[in-house]
Design a protein around this motif. Structure first.
Motif, PDB file in Angstrom:
ATOM      1  N   GLY A  45     -11.909  -1.292  -4.731  1.00 22.92           N
ATOM      2  CA  GLY A  45     -11.958  -0.893  -3.333  1.00 22.92           C
ATOM      3  C   GLY A  45     -10.693  -1.260  -2.589  1.00 22.92           C
ATOM      4  N   VAL A  46     -10.265  -2.517  -2.742  1.00 19.79           N
ATOM      5  CA  VAL A  46      -9.057  -2.964  -2.051  1.00 19.79           C
ATOM      6  C   VAL A  46      -7.841  -2.209  -2.579  1.00 19.79           C
ATOM      7  N   GLY A  47      -7.812  -1.968  -3.911  1.00 15.67           N
ATOM      8  CA  GLY A  47      -6.680  -1.245  -4.491  1.00 15.67           C
ATOM      9  C   GLY A  47      -6.582   0.184  -3.990  1.00 15.67           C
ATOM     10  N   LEU A  48      -7.714   0.878  -3.925  1.00 10.78           N
ATOM     11  CA  LEU A  48      -7.702   2.258  -3.440  1.00 10.78           C
ATOM     12  C   LEU A  48      -7.326   2.332  -1.967  1.00 10.78           C
ATOM     13  N   VAL A  49      -7.811   1.373  -1.178  1.00 15.08           N
ATOM     14  CA  VAL A  49      -7.447   1.343   0.245  1.00 15.08           C
ATOM     15  C   VAL A  49      -5.948   1.124   0.381  1.00 15.08           C
ATOM     16  N   ALA A  50      -5.411   0.195  -0.436  1.00 16.68           N
ATOM     17  CA  ALA A  50      -3.963  -0.065  -0.371  1.00 16.68           C
ATOM     18  C   ALA A  50      -3.168   1.188  -0.751  1.00 16.68           C
ATOM     19  N   MET A  51      -3.649   1.940  -1.773  1.00 14.79           N
ATOM     20  CA  MET A  51      -2.943   3.157  -2.197  1.00 14.79           C
ATOM     21  C   MET A  51      -2.984   4.224  -1.094  1.00 14.79           C
ATOM     22  N   VAL A  52      -4.155   4.395  -0.483  1.00 17.42           N
ATOM     23  CA  VAL A  52      -4.280   5.384   0.586  1.00 17.42           C
ATOM     24  C   VAL A  52      -3.395   5.020   1.764  1.00 17.42           C
ATOM     25  N   LEU A  53      -3.408   3.745   2.136  1.00 18.75           N
ATOM     26  CA  LEU A  53      -2.585   3.313   3.262  1.00 18.75           C
ATOM     27  C   LEU A  53      -1.099   3.475   2.941  1.00 18.75           C
ATOM     28  N   GLY A  54      -0.712   3.154   1.704  1.00 20.16           N
ATOM     29  CA  GLY A  54       0.698   3.294   1.330  1.00 20.16           C
ATOM     30  C   GLY A  54       1.169   4.735   1.386  1.00 20.16           C
ATOM     31  N   GLU A  85       1.907   9.247   8.590  1.00 23.32           N
ATOM     32  CA  GLU A  85       0.646   9.472   9.302  1.00 23.32           C
ATOM     33  C   GLU A  85       0.046   8.187   9.856  1.00 23.32           C
ATOM     34  N   LEU A  86       0.676   7.043   9.541  1.00 26.86           N
ATOM     35  CA  LEU A  86       0.081   5.766   9.953  1.00 26.86           C
ATOM     36  C   LEU A  86       1.205   4.776  10.204  1.00 26.86           C
ATOM     37  N   ASP A  87       1.050   3.953  11.211  1.00 31.70           N
ATOM     38  CA  ASP A  87       2.072   2.956  11.497  1.00 31.70           C
ATOM     39  C   ASP A  87       1.793   1.692  10.685  1.00 31.70           C
ATOM     40  N   LEU A  88       2.814   0.878  10.488  1.00 26.96           N
ATOM     41  CA  LEU A  88       2.725  -0.308   9.631  1.00 26.96           C
ATOM     42  C   LEU A  88       1.738  -1.347  10.156  1.00 26.96           C
ATOM     43  N   PRO A  89       1.723  -1.710  11.456  1.00 23.56           N
ATOM     44  CA  PRO A  89       0.754  -2.727  11.917  1.00 23.56           C
ATOM     45  C   PRO A  89      -0.701  -2.329  11.636  1.00 23.56           C
ATOM     46  N   THR A  90      -1.020  -1.067  11.868  1.00 20.00           N
ATOM     47  CA  THR A  90      -2.398  -0.632  11.600  1.00 20.00           C
ATOM     48  C   THR A  90      -2.720  -0.695  10.124  1.00 20.00           C
ATOM     49  N   ALA A  91      -1.792  -0.256   9.270  1.00 17.06           N
ATOM     50  CA  ALA A  91      -2.013  -0.292   7.827  1.00 17.06           C
ATOM     51  C   ALA A  91      -2.218  -1.722   7.336  1.00 17.06           C
ATOM     52  N   MET A  92      -1.363  -2.650   7.845  1.00 17.18           N
ATOM     53  CA  MET A  92      -1.498  -4.052   7.429  1.00 17.18           C
ATOM     54  C   MET A  92      -2.825  -4.638   7.896  1.00 17.18           C
ATOM     55  N   ALA A  93      -3.266  -4.306   9.098  1.00 19.18           N
ATOM     56  CA  ALA A  93      -4.528  -4.837   9.621  1.00 19.18           C
ATOM     57  C   ALA A  93      -5.709  -4.342   8.791  1.00 19.18           C
ATOM     58  N   VAL A  94      -5.704  -3.032   8.481  1.00 21.01           N
ATOM     59  CA  VAL A  94      -6.799  -2.489   7.668  1.00 21.01           C
ATOM     60  C   VAL A  94      -6.780  -3.095   6.275  1.00 21.01           C
ATOM     61  N   LEU A  95      -5.579  -3.288   5.706  1.00 24.13           N
ATOM     62  CA  LEU A  95      -5.469  -3.854   4.361  1.00 24.13           C
ATOM     63  C   LEU A  95      -5.969  -5.297   4.322  1.00 24.13           C
TER      64      LEU A  95
END
Length: 481
Positions: A167-176, A183-193
């Protein structure tokens, strides 16, 4: 909670009486009341709080992720859904294996206790190795069951870790990927990750605590099974008009020092589940206060069952019982039993002093009274040779005494209890004829003004009886000669 459950188990077990206990393993019940209920603390103190967190925390975190990134939410939700499915599968398997392990552990405890109790007999016949082999086999069964339970727990933990990791790996891949596509800014991606792993943590901990509490859960099921067992009521009402209600009693059935009350039994019947015919059927009897009555008959005719019904150890399926004109249905169990003193067919002596064993039914008895009643049953010489006299510890089940001495100590205990009705079940089973004859004359003062009912193959112990009841005979009431 655990303390209350343990107290309820003890009280209900005592209320069920020796007839129920005879079909149970004391070692298994002791294990349930001690280690089993201690393990239940893990269920209440660890699993339930963690289960509550697993139901609340992931939902709140998922709601926050939904406000940040819908695609990451879809990935996490898809894997979170797999967690309950996995927990249900492994939970059922763990519960089944834990129950099997608990049964084996209870069997081991029961066998070990039986081995300890029968060790003198095994040693006398040189068969200690048989007992050792039985315990070794039971121990191996517990070991195998424990390893199978642990295997399920480890597989459950592994599957939860794999789901969490994927789950964490797939979320990290999608966010990356979404960062690369802009489509996504870095602070939001880091917070979700950072939040994504925390969604799975309460679920993983709840699964781990569930496996840690399965033993206590199995023990609790056993306790609830015992508590659900119906206790023997003092009577079963015959078809007929409903008796008029009476106010509750404010005192004992008979005051101390008063003459023994009249005992009445009307068409009493007792059925056991494992028997295809009644153990006792149609027993009708009236015993006036101070009478001497013998219940005679072959083994299985219902003599001991009749006494057990009087004491409330078994529930009659039909019939009524009265003392002093009061039906047993209107009298509390403790008040009803206080009217009787009982010598069982197989008396039990505790691993305590001789005085403590005698005072079970008469706590206020003085040492002089104890010596007097022991002299009446022919144990004066025994007391004189004991190293601590009345304070000598007898050993578990009177291990230091012979069978005849144990029988006489139990008889002295029954005589000492200040109850108006004395029930004696095979009182001379371990006594020779001469000893029984001597005791018969010596205990006469202890029987004065008391009702005595003796259950035996033939009228024994007392020099004469007012009536002899032959159970199973066409004309059961026979005047005593």
């Amino acid at each position: 909670m655990v303390t209350t459950l343990r107290r309820q188990l003890l009280e209900h077990t005592l209320a069920l009486g020796p007839s129920w206990l005879a079909g149970e393993r004391p070692g298994e019940l002791s294990l349930t009341a001690t280690r089993g209920l201690r393990s239940l603390q893990a269920y209440f103190a660890r699993y339930l709080p963690q289960a509550a967190m697993a139901a609340v925390v992931p939902v709140l975190l998922l709601a926050w992720v939904a406000t940040q990134d819908r695609l990451a939410l879809a990935v996490v939700v898809a894997l979170v859904i797999a967690v309950p499915i996995t927990m249900i599968y492994f939970g059922r398997e763990a519960t089944k294996r834990s129950e099997r392990q608990w049964r084996r552990l209870g069997s081991l405890a029961g066998r070990y206790l039986q081995l300890i109790e029968g060790l003198p007999t095994l040693r006398a016949f040189g068969r200690e190795e048989n007992g050792r082999r039985e315990v070794a086999e039971a121990t191996e069964g517990v070991r195998v069951a424990t390893m199978r339970t642990l295997r399920v727990a480890f597989l459950s933990a592994l599957s939860m870790d794999l789901i969490s990791g994927f789950g964490v790996g797939l979320v990290a891949m999608v966010l990356g990927l979404r960062l690369l596509w802009g489509e996504l800014d870095l602070p939001t991606a880091m917070a979700v990750l950072l939040v994504a792993p925390e969604i799975f943590v309460p679920l993983r901990r709840a699964g781990a605590e569930f496996h840690a509490s399965t033993e206590g859960h199995a023990a609790a099921d056993r306790v609830l099974q015992v508590l659900a067992t119906a206790t023997a009521t003092a009577t079963a009402t015959l078809p007929g008009p409903t008796p008029s209600p009476r106010p509750p009693s404010s005192g004992p059935i008979v005051a101390r020092g008063s003459p023994a009350p009249t005992l009445g039994i009307d068409r009493l019947q007792v059925d056991y589940e494992h028997r295809d015919r009644p153990a006792l059927q149609g027993l009708t009897l009236r015993v006036d206060g101070g009478s001497r009555v013998a219940l005679v008959g072959p083994s299985g005719s219902g003599k001991s069952t009749a006494l057990a019904a009087l004491l409330g150890f078994v529930a009659p399926s039909a019939g009524t019982m009265t003392i002093g004109g009061r039906p047993s249905s209107e009298v509390g169990r403790e008040e009803w039993r206080s009217t009787f003193s009982w010598l069982p067919q197989r008396p039990y002596l505790f691993g305590a002093s001789l005085a403590d064993n005698l005072r079970l039914g008469a706590p206020e008895a003085t040492d002089d009274m104890l010596l007097e009643v022991l002299g009446s049953v022919g144990l004066s010489d025994l007391v004189a040779h004991l190293p601590g006299s009345l304070d000598t510890v007898l050993g578990q089940d009177g291990l230091t005494l012979s069978a005849g001495e144990r029988q006489r100590v139990a008889l002295a205990r029954a005589l000492l209890r200040p109850a108006p009705i004395l029930l004696l079940d095979e009182p001379t089973a371990s006594l020779d004829t001469d000893t029984a004859a001597r005791i018969s004359q010596a205990i006469a003062p202890w029987l004065e003004s008391r009702t005595v009912i003796v259950a035996a193959h033939a009228p024994v112990l007392l020099p004469s009886f007012d009536a002899v009841l032959a159970l199973g005979a066409p004309f059961p009431m026979v005047p005593a000669s």
